[in-house]
Design an enzyme around this catalytic site. Structure first.
Site, PDB file in Angstrom:
ATOM      1  CB  THR A 180      -8.781  37.735  33.509  1.00 45.40           C
ATOM      2  OG1 THR A 180     -10.039  39.359  32.832  1.00 45.40           O
ATOM      3  CG2 THR A 180      -9.264  37.028  32.478  1.00 45.40           C
ATOM      4  CG  HIS A 228     -11.056  45.348  30.268  1.00 45.95           C
ATOM      5  ND1 HIS A 228      -9.398  46.651  31.304  1.00 45.95           N
ATOM      6  CD2 HIS A 228     -10.105  43.856  31.759  1.00 45.95           C
ATOM      7  CE1 HIS A 228      -8.934  45.569  31.905  1.00 45.95           C
ATOM      8  NE2 HIS A 228      -8.604  44.174  32.015  1.00 45.95           N
ATOM      9  CG  ASP A 230     -13.538  38.936  34.645  1.00 44.97           C
ATOM     10  OD1 ASP A 230     -14.280  39.339  34.586  1.00 44.97           O
ATOM     11  OD2 ASP A 230     -11.883  39.026  34.039  1.00 44.97           O
TER      12      ASP A 230
HETATM   13  C1  GP9 Z   1      -6.833  40.476  29.047  1.00 39.51           C
HETATM   14  C2  GP9 Z   1      -7.741  40.532  29.699  1.00 39.51           C
HETATM   15  C3  GP9 Z   1      -7.818  41.603  31.196  1.00 39.51           C
HETATM   16  O1  GP9 Z   1      -6.209  39.391  28.366  1.00 39.51           O
HETATM   17  O2  GP9 Z   1      -8.107  39.145  29.965  1.00 39.51           O
HETATM   18  O3  GP9 Z   1      -7.722  40.630  32.006  1.00 39.51           O
HETATM   19  P1  GP9 Z   1      -7.467  42.133  33.105  1.00 39.51           P
HETATM   20  O4  GP9 Z   1      -7.186  42.973  33.334  1.00 39.51           O
HETATM   21  O5  GP9 Z   1      -9.078  42.017  33.617  1.00 39.51           O
HETATM   22  O6  GP9 Z   1      -7.099  40.902  34.383  1.00 39.51           O
HETATM   23 MN    MN Z   2     -11.337  40.555  33.662  1.00 44.60          MN
END
Ligand code: GP9
Ligand code: MN
Length: 427
Positions: A84, A201, A260
Protein backbone atom coordinates in the site's frame (compact mmCIF):
# COMPACT_ATOMS: atom_id res chain seq x y z
CA UNK A 1 25.16 15.70 -4.55
CA UNK A 2 23.53 18.34 -6.69
CA UNK A 3 25.17 17.13 -9.91
CA UNK A 4 23.33 13.81 -9.50
CA UNK A 5 19.98 15.55 -9.45
CA UNK A 6 20.93 17.32 -12.67
CA UNK A 7 21.34 13.95 -14.38
CA UNK A 8 17.92 12.87 -13.11
CA UNK A 9 16.38 16.16 -14.15
CA UNK A 10 17.79 15.83 -17.66
CA UNK A 11 16.33 12.36 -17.92
CA UNK A 12 12.84 13.18 -16.65
CA UNK A 13 12.58 16.42 -18.62
CA UNK A 14 13.47 14.46 -21.72
CA UNK A 15 10.84 11.81 -20.98
CA UNK A 16 8.17 14.45 -20.27
CA UNK A 17 5.13 14.38 -22.56
CA UNK A 18 3.33 17.60 -23.40
CA UNK A 19 -0.24 17.81 -22.20
CA UNK A 20 -3.18 17.11 -24.44
CA UNK A 21 -4.26 20.67 -25.24
CA UNK A 22 -7.96 19.87 -25.08
CA UNK A 23 -7.66 18.63 -21.53
CA UNK A 24 -5.04 20.92 -19.98
CA UNK A 25 -6.71 22.89 -17.20
CA UNK A 26 -10.23 21.54 -17.78
CA UNK A 27 -10.53 20.67 -14.10
CA UNK A 28 -8.77 23.71 -12.72
CA UNK A 29 -9.81 24.39 -9.14
CA UNK A 30 -12.07 21.34 -8.92
CA UNK A 31 -12.16 19.11 -5.88
CA UNK A 32 -10.26 15.86 -6.36
CA UNK A 33 -11.38 12.64 -4.70
CA UNK A 34 -8.98 9.74 -5.06
CA UNK A 35 -10.28 6.35 -3.96
CA UNK A 36 -7.92 3.52 -3.08
CA UNK A 37 -9.26 0.03 -3.72
CA UNK A 38 -7.32 -2.25 -1.40
CA UNK A 39 -5.74 -5.31 -3.09
CA UNK A 40 -8.07 -5.05 -6.07
CA UNK A 41 -6.98 -6.68 -9.33
CA UNK A 42 -8.60 -5.91 -12.66
CA UNK A 43 -9.58 -9.51 -13.33
CA UNK A 44 -12.47 -8.92 -10.92
CA UNK A 45 -14.02 -6.42 -13.33
CA UNK A 46 -16.81 -8.16 -15.25
CA UNK A 47 -15.82 -11.47 -13.66
CA UNK A 48 -18.78 -13.74 -12.96
CA UNK A 49 -18.82 -16.10 -10.01
CA UNK A 50 -21.71 -18.57 -9.70
CA UNK A 51 -23.21 -16.69 -12.65
CA UNK A 52 -23.21 -13.38 -10.75
CA UNK A 53 -21.17 -10.24 -11.22
CA UNK A 54 -18.75 -9.85 -8.31
CA UNK A 55 -18.48 -6.06 -8.62
CA UNK A 56 -21.68 -4.83 -10.28
CA UNK A 57 -21.13 -1.22 -9.24
CA UNK A 58 -17.60 -0.88 -10.63
CA UNK A 59 -18.74 -2.76 -13.73
CA UNK A 60 -21.48 -0.19 -14.19
CA UNK A 61 -18.83 2.55 -14.25
CA UNK A 62 -16.93 0.68 -16.96
CA UNK A 63 -20.03 0.30 -19.11
CA UNK A 64 -21.48 3.66 -18.12
CA UNK A 65 -23.84 4.93 -20.83
CA UNK A 66 -23.85 8.43 -19.39
CA UNK A 67 -20.09 8.45 -20.00
CA UNK A 68 -18.95 9.81 -16.68
CA UNK A 69 -15.87 7.66 -16.28
CA UNK A 70 -12.96 6.51 -18.36
CA UNK A 71 -11.64 3.10 -17.37
CA UNK A 72 -8.05 2.11 -18.20
CA UNK A 73 -7.99 -1.64 -18.66
CA UNK A 74 -4.22 -1.81 -19.30
CA UNK A 75 -3.18 -0.03 -16.11
CA UNK A 76 -0.66 -1.76 -13.84
CA UNK A 77 0.47 -1.48 -10.25
CA UNK A 78 4.21 -0.92 -9.85
CA UNK A 79 4.58 -1.69 -6.16
CA UNK A 80 7.17 -3.81 -4.37
CA UNK A 81 7.63 -4.76 -0.70
CA UNK A 82 6.02 -1.54 0.52
CA UNK A 83 2.63 -2.66 -0.85
CA UNK A 84 0.00 0.00 0.00
CA UNK A 85 2.71 2.47 1.00
CA UNK A 86 4.49 1.97 -2.33
CA UNK A 87 1.27 2.65 -4.22
CA UNK A 88 0.80 5.87 -2.26
CA UNK A 89 4.39 6.91 -2.90
CA UNK A 90 4.24 6.21 -6.62
CA UNK A 91 0.92 7.98 -7.13
CA UNK A 92 1.83 11.09 -5.13
CA UNK A 93 5.45 11.53 -6.27
CA UNK A 94 5.77 9.77 -9.66
CA UNK A 95 8.89 8.03 -8.35
CA UNK A 96 9.39 4.27 -8.31
CA UNK A 97 9.35 2.37 -5.03
CA UNK A 98 12.60 0.95 -3.62
CA UNK A 99 13.90 -2.54 -4.46
CA UNK A 100 13.93 -3.41 -0.75
CA UNK A 101 11.74 -2.29 2.12
CA UNK A 102 9.27 0.58 1.99
CA UNK A 103 10.47 4.08 1.19
CA UNK A 104 7.59 5.31 3.39
CA UNK A 105 9.47 3.83 6.34
CA UNK A 106 13.13 4.10 5.39
CA UNK A 107 12.88 7.41 3.51
CA UNK A 108 10.12 8.95 5.58
CA UNK A 109 12.15 12.06 6.33
CA UNK A 110 13.39 12.77 2.82
CA UNK A 111 12.48 15.94 1.01
CA UNK A 112 9.65 15.44 -1.50
CA UNK A 113 7.82 17.55 -4.03
CA UNK A 114 4.62 15.58 -3.78
CA UNK A 115 1.10 16.22 -5.04
CA UNK A 116 -0.36 17.47 -1.73
CA UNK A 117 2.33 20.18 -1.42
CA UNK A 118 2.22 21.06 -5.12
CA UNK A 119 -1.56 21.47 -5.05
CA UNK A 120 -1.31 23.32 -1.75
CA UNK A 121 1.10 25.81 -3.30
CA UNK A 122 -0.85 26.19 -6.53
CA UNK A 123 -2.88 29.35 -7.04
CA UNK A 124 -6.01 27.40 -6.17
CA UNK A 125 -4.54 26.71 -2.72
CA UNK A 126 -5.81 23.14 -2.33
CA UNK A 127 -6.40 21.52 1.06
CA UNK A 128 -5.08 17.95 1.08
CA UNK A 129 -6.46 15.20 3.27
CA UNK A 130 -6.04 11.46 3.70
CA UNK A 131 -8.81 9.28 5.16
CA UNK A 132 -7.93 5.82 6.50
CA UNK A 133 -9.37 3.69 9.27
CA UNK A 134 -6.09 2.49 10.72
CA UNK A 135 -3.61 3.93 13.21
CA UNK A 136 -1.76 6.98 11.85
CA UNK A 137 1.67 5.44 12.40
CA UNK A 138 1.08 2.37 10.22
CA UNK A 139 3.59 2.49 7.34
CA UNK A 140 5.07 5.59 9.02
CA UNK A 141 2.34 7.64 7.39
CA UNK A 142 2.31 10.24 10.17
CA UNK A 143 5.92 11.11 9.32
CA UNK A 144 6.08 10.98 5.55
CA UNK A 145 2.74 12.75 5.08
CA UNK A 146 4.35 15.83 6.61
CA UNK A 147 7.06 15.71 3.95
CA UNK A 148 4.35 15.32 1.32
CA UNK A 149 2.55 18.37 2.70
CA UNK A 150 -0.65 16.53 3.67
CA UNK A 151 -2.76 19.06 5.59
CA UNK A 152 -5.17 16.73 7.36
CA UNK A 153 -4.87 13.03 8.14
CA UNK A 154 -8.13 11.48 9.33
CA UNK A 155 -6.78 8.25 10.81
CA UNK A 156 -8.63 5.80 13.08
CA UNK A 157 -8.71 8.33 15.93
CA UNK A 158 -11.39 10.25 14.00
CA UNK A 159 -13.67 7.28 13.45
CA UNK A 160 -16.01 5.22 15.58
CA UNK A 161 -13.92 2.09 15.82
CA UNK A 162 -16.37 0.05 17.90
CA UNK A 163 -16.05 -3.68 17.58
CA UNK A 164 -18.90 -3.98 15.13
CA UNK A 165 -17.21 -1.52 12.75
CA UNK A 166 -13.84 -3.24 12.70
CA UNK A 167 -12.42 -6.31 11.00
CA UNK A 168 -8.92 -7.46 10.07
CA UNK A 169 -6.62 -4.38 9.86
CA UNK A 170 -9.17 -1.76 10.83
CA UNK A 171 -12.38 0.03 10.01
CA UNK A 172 -14.79 -1.71 7.63
CA UNK A 173 -15.28 0.11 4.34
CA UNK A 174 -18.99 0.87 4.76
CA UNK A 175 -18.69 2.69 8.12
CA UNK A 176 -15.44 4.19 6.82
CA UNK A 177 -17.09 5.89 3.86
CA UNK A 178 -20.22 6.77 5.86
CA UNK A 179 -18.30 8.51 8.62
CA UNK A 180 -15.94 10.20 6.16
CA UNK A 181 -18.69 12.28 4.55
CA UNK A 182 -18.96 14.97 7.27
CA UNK A 183 -15.16 15.18 7.49
CA UNK A 184 -14.99 15.63 3.73
CA UNK A 185 -17.68 18.30 3.95
CA UNK A 186 -15.69 20.09 6.63
CA UNK A 187 -12.68 20.62 4.36
CA UNK A 188 -11.98 23.96 2.83
CA UNK A 189 -12.38 23.76 -0.96
CA UNK A 190 -10.89 22.97 -3.29
CA UNK A 191 -9.61 19.80 -1.71
CA UNK A 192 -7.49 16.82 -2.70
CA UNK A 193 -8.96 13.93 -0.71
CA UNK A 194 -7.49 10.46 -0.61
CA UNK A 195 -9.92 7.79 0.62
CA UNK A 196 -8.15 4.56 1.58
CA UNK A 197 -10.23 1.41 1.96
CA UNK A 198 -9.13 -1.62 3.94
CA UNK A 199 -11.60 -4.50 4.13
CA UNK A 200 -10.49 -6.18 0.90
CA UNK A 201 -7.16 -7.07 2.50
CA UNK A 202 -5.55 -10.46 2.94
CA UNK A 203 -6.78 -12.81 4.41
CA UNK A 204 -10.12 -11.34 3.21
CA UNK A 205 -12.17 -11.64 6.37
CA UNK A 206 -15.86 -10.81 6.34
CA UNK A 207 -18.68 -11.59 8.74
CA UNK A 208 -21.28 -13.96 7.26
CA UNK A 209 -24.11 -11.44 7.53
CA UNK A 210 -22.15 -8.92 5.45
CA UNK A 211 -21.16 -11.33 2.71
CA UNK A 212 -23.58 -10.92 -0.19
CA UNK A 213 -22.03 -13.46 -2.54
CA UNK A 214 -21.03 -17.05 -1.90
CA UNK A 215 -17.30 -17.72 -1.68
CA UNK A 216 -15.58 -19.30 -4.67
CA UNK A 217 -14.87 -22.97 -4.37
CA UNK A 218 -11.26 -23.48 -5.32
CA UNK A 219 -10.53 -24.88 -1.85
CA UNK A 220 -7.97 -22.13 -1.25
CA UNK A 221 -9.69 -20.19 1.57
CA UNK A 222 -8.23 -16.72 1.02
CA UNK A 223 -8.82 -16.84 -2.74
CA UNK A 224 -12.35 -18.07 -2.13
CA UNK A 225 -13.14 -15.20 0.25
CA UNK A 226 -11.44 -12.57 -1.95
CA UNK A 227 -14.62 -12.33 -4.03
CA UNK A 228 -16.72 -11.70 -0.94
CA UNK A 229 -14.63 -8.83 0.37
CA UNK A 230 -14.34 -7.40 -3.15
CA UNK A 231 -18.15 -7.47 -3.36
CA UNK A 232 -18.34 -5.70 0.00
CA UNK A 233 -15.92 -3.04 -1.25
CA UNK A 234 -18.02 -2.62 -4.38
CA UNK A 235 -21.15 -2.10 -2.28
CA UNK A 236 -19.37 0.39 -0.05
CA UNK A 237 -18.40 2.40 -3.12
CA UNK A 238 -21.96 2.51 -4.36
CA UNK A 239 -23.03 3.81 -0.96
CA UNK A 240 -20.23 6.41 -1.03
CA UNK A 241 -21.22 7.65 -4.48
CA UNK A 242 -24.83 8.04 -3.36
CA UNK A 243 -23.68 9.96 -0.30
CA UNK A 244 -21.35 12.16 -2.34
CA UNK A 245 -24.26 13.00 -4.64
CA UNK A 246 -26.45 13.84 -1.69
CA UNK A 247 -23.72 16.05 -0.23
CA UNK A 248 -23.37 17.84 -3.55
CA UNK A 249 -19.78 16.68 -3.89
CA UNK A 250 -20.14 14.31 -6.84
CA UNK A 251 -20.93 16.15 -10.00
CA UNK A 252 -18.27 18.81 -9.95
CA UNK A 253 -15.39 16.71 -8.58
CA UNK A 254 -12.58 14.87 -10.30
CA UNK A 255 -12.94 11.29 -9.06
CA UNK A 256 -10.13 8.78 -9.49
CA UNK A 257 -10.31 5.15 -8.44
CA UNK A 258 -7.26 2.88 -8.41
CA UNK A 259 -6.14 -0.54 -7.23
CA UNK A 260 -3.02 -0.46 -5.06
CA UNK A 261 -1.47 -3.88 -5.74
CA UNK A 262 -2.32 -7.53 -6.30
CA UNK A 263 -4.52 -9.36 -3.82
CA UNK A 264 -3.68 -12.88 -4.91
CA UNK A 265 0.03 -13.67 -4.87
CA UNK A 266 1.79 -16.30 -6.96
CA UNK A 267 1.47 -18.69 -4.03
CA UNK A 268 -2.12 -19.16 -5.18
CA UNK A 269 -1.50 -20.05 -8.82
CA UNK A 270 -3.34 -23.35 -8.49
CA UNK A 271 -6.52 -21.66 -7.31
CA UNK A 272 -6.12 -18.91 -9.90
CA UNK A 273 -5.94 -21.54 -12.61
CA UNK A 274 -9.43 -22.60 -11.59
CA UNK A 275 -10.62 -19.00 -11.44
CA UNK A 276 -9.25 -17.96 -14.83
CA UNK A 277 -9.46 -21.31 -16.60
CA UNK A 278 -5.82 -20.96 -17.64
CA UNK A 279 -2.53 -22.20 -16.27
CA UNK A 280 -0.81 -19.29 -14.51
CA UNK A 281 2.52 -19.10 -16.29
CA UNK A 282 4.99 -16.33 -15.43
CA UNK A 283 3.72 -14.45 -18.48
CA UNK A 284 0.13 -14.83 -17.35
CA UNK A 285 1.05 -13.81 -13.80
CA UNK A 286 2.44 -10.54 -15.12
CA UNK A 287 -0.80 -9.92 -17.04
CA UNK A 288 -2.64 -10.33 -13.75
CA UNK A 289 -0.78 -7.35 -12.27
CA UNK A 290 -3.37 -5.12 -13.90
CA UNK A 291 -5.26 -3.02 -11.37
CA UNK A 292 -8.13 -0.68 -12.17
CA UNK A 293 -7.78 2.99 -12.91
CA UNK A 294 -10.93 5.03 -13.36
CA UNK A 295 -11.23 8.76 -13.79
CA UNK A 296 -14.18 11.13 -13.99
CA UNK A 297 -13.46 14.68 -15.14
CA UNK A 298 -16.27 17.18 -14.63
CA UNK A 299 -17.47 18.59 -17.93
CA UNK A 300 -15.59 16.04 -20.02
CA UNK A 301 -17.26 12.93 -21.42
CA UNK A 302 -15.63 9.68 -20.34
CA UNK A 303 -14.18 7.60 -23.14
CA UNK A 304 -15.60 4.32 -21.90
CA UNK A 305 -12.65 1.94 -21.92
CA UNK A 306 -9.21 3.35 -22.73
CA UNK A 307 -6.69 0.67 -23.73
CA UNK A 308 -3.57 2.82 -23.30
CA UNK A 309 -0.83 0.99 -21.37
CA UNK A 310 0.01 2.91 -18.22
CA UNK A 311 0.96 2.57 -14.57
CA UNK A 312 0.65 4.26 -11.21
CA UNK A 313 3.65 6.46 -11.93
CA UNK A 314 1.64 8.18 -14.70
CA UNK A 315 -1.17 9.43 -12.50
CA UNK A 316 0.55 12.48 -11.02
CA UNK A 317 1.44 14.22 -14.30
CA UNK A 318 -2.01 13.32 -15.67
CA UNK A 319 -3.77 14.97 -12.75
CA UNK A 320 -1.51 18.02 -12.71
CA UNK A 321 -2.30 18.70 -16.36
CA UNK A 322 -6.04 18.32 -15.85
CA UNK A 323 -5.78 20.87 -13.04
CA UNK A 324 -3.87 23.25 -15.29
CA UNK A 325 -0.53 22.89 -13.53
CA UNK A 326 2.61 22.56 -15.60
CA UNK A 327 4.16 19.24 -14.58
CA UNK A 328 7.43 19.77 -16.38
CA UNK A 329 8.93 21.55 -13.39
CA UNK A 330 8.84 18.41 -11.25
CA UNK A 331 11.01 15.30 -11.18
CA UNK A 332 8.58 12.65 -12.42
CA UNK A 333 9.11 9.28 -14.06
CA UNK A 334 5.57 9.01 -15.39
CA UNK A 335 3.90 10.78 -18.28
CA UNK A 336 0.38 12.15 -18.80
CA UNK A 337 -1.91 9.27 -19.79
CA UNK A 338 -4.01 11.56 -22.00
CA UNK A 339 -1.01 13.03 -23.81
CA UNK A 340 -0.31 12.04 -27.41
CA UNK A 341 3.29 11.64 -26.28
CA UNK A 342 2.44 9.33 -23.36
CA UNK A 343 5.18 6.69 -22.92
CA UNK A 344 3.33 3.41 -23.03
CA UNK A 345 5.88 1.08 -21.47
CA UNK A 346 5.15 0.18 -17.87
CA UNK A 347 8.14 -0.40 -15.60
CA UNK A 348 8.05 -2.99 -12.84
CA UNK A 349 10.29 -2.74 -9.82
CA UNK A 350 12.34 -5.81 -10.71
CA UNK A 351 13.44 -4.40 -14.09
CA UNK A 352 10.78 -6.25 -16.05
CA UNK A 353 8.29 -4.21 -18.03
CA UNK A 354 5.33 -4.40 -20.36
CA UNK A 355 4.43 -2.67 -23.62
CA UNK A 356 1.34 -3.01 -25.83
CA UNK A 357 3.23 -5.57 -27.95
CA UNK A 358 5.37 -7.59 -25.58
CA UNK A 359 6.07 -8.41 -21.95
CA UNK A 360 9.42 -8.89 -20.25
CA UNK A 361 9.32 -11.43 -17.42
CA UNK A 362 12.43 -12.50 -15.57
CA UNK A 363 14.45 -10.74 -18.29
CA UNK A 364 12.84 -12.86 -21.02
CA UNK A 365 10.65 -11.49 -23.79
CA UNK A 366 7.14 -12.73 -24.60
CA UNK A 367 4.73 -11.81 -27.36
CA UNK A 368 1.51 -10.40 -25.87
CA UNK A 369 -0.77 -12.03 -28.45
CA UNK A 370 0.61 -15.54 -28.30
CA UNK A 371 2.26 -15.57 -24.85
CA UNK A 372 5.21 -17.27 -26.59
CA UNK A 373 8.82 -16.47 -25.87
CA UNK A 374 10.46 -14.28 -28.54
CA UNK A 375 13.96 -13.09 -29.40
CA UNK A 376 14.33 -9.43 -28.52
CA UNK A 377 15.19 -7.01 -31.29
CA UNK A 378 17.91 -4.39 -30.74
CA UNK A 379 15.19 -1.85 -30.06
CA UNK A 380 13.69 -4.04 -27.38
CA UNK A 381 17.09 -4.54 -25.73
CA UNK A 382 17.58 -0.78 -25.80
CA UNK A 383 14.24 -0.30 -24.07
CA UNK A 384 15.24 -2.81 -21.41
CA UNK A 385 18.33 -0.73 -20.70
CA UNK A 386 16.23 2.42 -20.48
CA UNK A 387 13.92 0.74 -17.98
CA UNK A 388 16.82 -0.29 -15.75
CA UNK A 389 18.39 3.13 -16.03
CA UNK A 390 15.12 4.76 -14.96
CA UNK A 391 14.91 2.57 -11.89
CA UNK A 392 18.50 3.44 -10.99
CA UNK A 393 17.85 7.14 -11.32
CA UNK A 394 14.72 6.91 -9.19
CA UNK A 395 16.68 4.95 -6.57
CA UNK A 396 19.35 7.65 -6.55
CA UNK A 397 16.69 10.24 -5.81
CA UNK A 398 15.41 8.30 -2.81
CA UNK A 399 18.70 6.93 -1.45
CA UNK A 400 20.51 10.24 -1.88
CA UNK A 401 17.54 12.38 -0.76
CA UNK A 402 18.28 14.33 -3.93
CA UNK A 403 15.14 16.46 -4.01
CA UNK A 404 16.87 18.48 -1.25
CA UNK A 405 18.97 19.91 -4.04
CA UNK A 406 16.12 20.57 -6.43
CA UNK A 407 13.94 23.67 -6.70
CA UNK A 408 11.06 23.06 -9.12
CA UNK A 409 10.46 26.74 -9.91
CA UNK A 410 10.99 30.18 -8.49
CA UNK A 411 7.71 30.10 -6.56
CA UNK A 412 8.41 26.81 -4.83
CA UNK A 413 8.59 26.88 -1.03
CA UNK A 414 10.18 24.01 0.85
CA UNK A 415 7.63 22.05 2.83
CA UNK A 416 7.66 23.10 6.47
CA UNK A 417 6.94 19.85 8.32
CA UNK A 418 6.48 21.65 11.64
CA UNK A 419 3.15 22.95 10.32
CA UNK A 420 1.57 19.53 10.46
CA UNK A 421 0.46 17.23 13.24
CA UNK A 422 -1.95 14.36 12.93
CA UNK A 423 -4.29 12.41 15.20
CA UNK A 424 -7.48 13.75 16.71
CA UNK A 425 -5.94 14.61 20.05
CA UNK A 426 -3.13 16.66 18.59
CA UNK A 427 -5.57 19.24 17.21
C1 GP9 B 1 -2.83 -0.60 6.51
C2 GP9 B 1 -3.11 -0.81 5.07
C3 GP9 B 1 -2.59 -2.13 4.57
O1 GP9 B 1 -2.99 0.70 6.97
O2 GP9 B 1 -2.80 0.26 4.31
O3 GP9 B 1 -1.40 -2.05 3.91
P1 GP9 B 1 -0.81 -3.24 3.02
O4 GP9 B 1 -0.66 -4.44 3.92
O5 GP9 B 1 -1.74 -3.52 1.90
O6 GP9 B 1 0.49 -2.71 2.55
MN1 MN C 1 -2.62 -2.57 0.24
Amino acid sequence: DSSDITEVENYTKNKYAEPNKELFGVAEGKNVIKIHLESFQSFLIDYKLHGEEVTPFLNSLVHDESKNFTYFDNFFHQTAQGKTADAELIMDTSLYPLPQGAAFVTKGNNTYQALPAILGQSKEDYTSAVFHGDNKSFWNRDEIYKEFGVDRFFDSSYYDMNEENVINYGLKDKPFFKQSIPMLESLEEPFYAHMMTLTNHHPYLISPDEASIEPANTGDPSVDRYFQTARYLDESLKQFFDDLKEAGLYKDSVIMIYGDHYGISENHNQAMKQITGEKITDFKHTQLQRVPFFIKIPGVDGKGVDHEYSGQVDVMPTLLHLLGINSQDYIQFGTDMFSKGHKDYVVFRDGDYITPEYTVVGGQFFDNDTGEKIEPTEKMKEKQKTVRHELELSDEVLYGDLLRFYTPNENWEDVDTSQFSYGKNSH
